[in-house]
Design an enzyme around this catalytic site. Structure first.
Site, PDB file in Angstrom:
ATOM      1  N   HIS A 111     -10.412 -49.996 -32.466  1.00 39.49           N
ATOM      2  CA  HIS A 111      -9.390 -48.929 -32.958  1.00 39.49           C
ATOM      3  C   HIS A 111      -9.973 -47.545 -33.233  1.00 39.49           C
ATOM      4  O   HIS A 111     -11.025 -47.561 -33.956  1.00 39.49           O
ATOM      5  CB  HIS A 111      -8.708 -49.400 -34.185  1.00 39.49           C
ATOM      6  CG  HIS A 111      -7.361 -48.899 -34.491  1.00 39.49           C
ATOM      7  ND1 HIS A 111      -7.206 -47.667 -35.032  1.00 39.49           N
ATOM      8  CD2 HIS A 111      -6.094 -49.040 -34.130  1.00 39.49           C
ATOM      9  CE1 HIS A 111      -5.689 -47.150 -34.975  1.00 39.49           C
ATOM     10  NE2 HIS A 111      -5.127 -48.032 -34.340  1.00 39.49           N
ATOM     11  N   PRO A 112      -9.318 -46.468 -32.792  1.00 43.49           N
ATOM     12  CA  PRO A 112      -9.896 -45.358 -32.975  1.00 43.49           C
ATOM     13  C   PRO A 112      -9.646 -44.518 -34.173  1.00 43.49           C
ATOM     14  O   PRO A 112     -10.104 -43.272 -34.312  1.00 43.49           O
ATOM     15  CB  PRO A 112      -9.223 -44.595 -31.869  1.00 43.49           C
ATOM     16  CG  PRO A 112      -7.962 -45.044 -31.421  1.00 43.49           C
ATOM     17  CD  PRO A 112      -8.213 -46.469 -31.926  1.00 43.49           C
ATOM     18  N   CYS A 113      -9.216 -45.266 -35.048  1.00 42.20           N
ATOM     19  CA  CYS A 113      -8.504 -44.311 -36.434  1.00 42.20           C
ATOM     20  C   CYS A 113      -9.871 -43.803 -36.975  1.00 42.20           C
ATOM     21  O   CYS A 113      -9.682 -42.781 -37.966  1.00 42.20           O
ATOM     22  CB  CYS A 113      -7.867 -45.301 -37.210  1.00 42.20           C
ATOM     23  SG  CYS A 113      -8.463 -46.710 -37.971  1.00 42.20           S
ATOM     24  N   HIS A 114     -11.091 -44.428 -36.918  1.00 41.50           N
ATOM     25  CA  HIS A 114     -11.982 -43.740 -37.715  1.00 41.50           C
ATOM     26  C   HIS A 114     -13.071 -42.826 -36.968  1.00 41.50           C
ATOM     27  O   HIS A 114     -14.178 -42.262 -37.415  1.00 41.50           O
ATOM     28  CB  HIS A 114     -12.978 -44.858 -38.445  1.00 41.50           C
ATOM     29  CG  HIS A 114     -12.060 -45.896 -39.484  1.00 41.50           C
ATOM     30  ND1 HIS A 114     -11.634 -45.198 -40.429  1.00 41.50           N
ATOM     31  CD2 HIS A 114     -11.759 -46.995 -39.374  1.00 41.50           C
ATOM     32  CE1 HIS A 114     -10.907 -45.975 -41.072  1.00 41.50           C
ATOM     33  NE2 HIS A 114     -11.133 -47.211 -40.535  1.00 41.50           N
TER      34      HIS A 114
END
Length: 203
Positions: free
Chosen positions: A157-160
């Site tokens: 997941h690219p959220c960070h």
């Protein structure tokens, strides 16, 4: 790089630069054109590795077994099974317009073509990453339809990502090395190693 994110044009430039570096380092990345998406491209790599998979299998105890003589109900137990297998890893680096960062999509296949389950994929994550990701294990690595090929893939997941790359602190002039720096940081979580020889090309 104040925000840690990049534009799609910067991603494409960085992807082409990384592909050129991989060719020079005799790596096996490909630069693939995204069909019906203008100039959009993504990176792809396939590799085989022999790894040990940890998985739990449910087994049914028979009512007449010694362990359950006092209770005639069938009981289910969980047994941990460790097996080495030859697996095919397919990695894709795709740009996310929503997050303004690259995303690592991947699938892992057995020799018969079947896919590993999410729990089996998690079992492959090195222990020192598991300790840090344990509280978000099912949100950090999850599954969704690949935005280009249209099939289910696992992805990180690219959220960070933007925050991570902000801490890396690449200068504007060094955005060419964005993908190399990012993959070096996140790739090992899913057994994607970036050879040290790449480092000599980083500024």
């Amino acid at each position: 790089m104040e925000t840690g994110s990049i534009s799609e044009e910067e991603f494409l430039t960085s992807a082409r630069t990384f592909f050129a570096l991989s060719t020079g380092n005799v790596d096996i990345w490909e630069l693939k054109k995204a069909p019906n998406k203008g100039n959009s491209c993504y990176l792809q790599k396939k590799t085989c590795q022999r790894v040990r998979i940890h998985r739990e299998e449910n087994s049914q105890e028979l009512p007449h077994s010694k362990e359950v003589q006092e209770d005639s109900d069938t009981c289910s137990t969980s047994t941990r099974m460790d097996e080495e297998e030859d697996l095919t890893f397919e990695y894709h680096v795709v740009y996310s317009p929503s997050y303004g960062v690259p995303v690592l999509y991947f699938n892992i296949y057995r020799q018969d073509g079947s896919l590993l389950s999410l729990s089996e994929v998690w079992s492959l994550v090195p222990e020192h990453y598991k300790d840090r990701l344990r509280n978000e294990r099912w949100s950090f690595i999850t599954q969704q339809e690949h935005p280009i090929v249209g099939r289910p893939y696992f992805y990180l997941h690219p959220c960070h990502t933007a925050n991570l790359m902000k801490q890396v602190g690449l200068s504007e002039a060094n955005k060419l090395n964005y993908i190399l720096s990012w993959l070096s940081a996140v790739g090992p979580v899913v057994l994607l190693e970036i050879p040290l020889v790449y480092g000599k090309n980083m500024c």
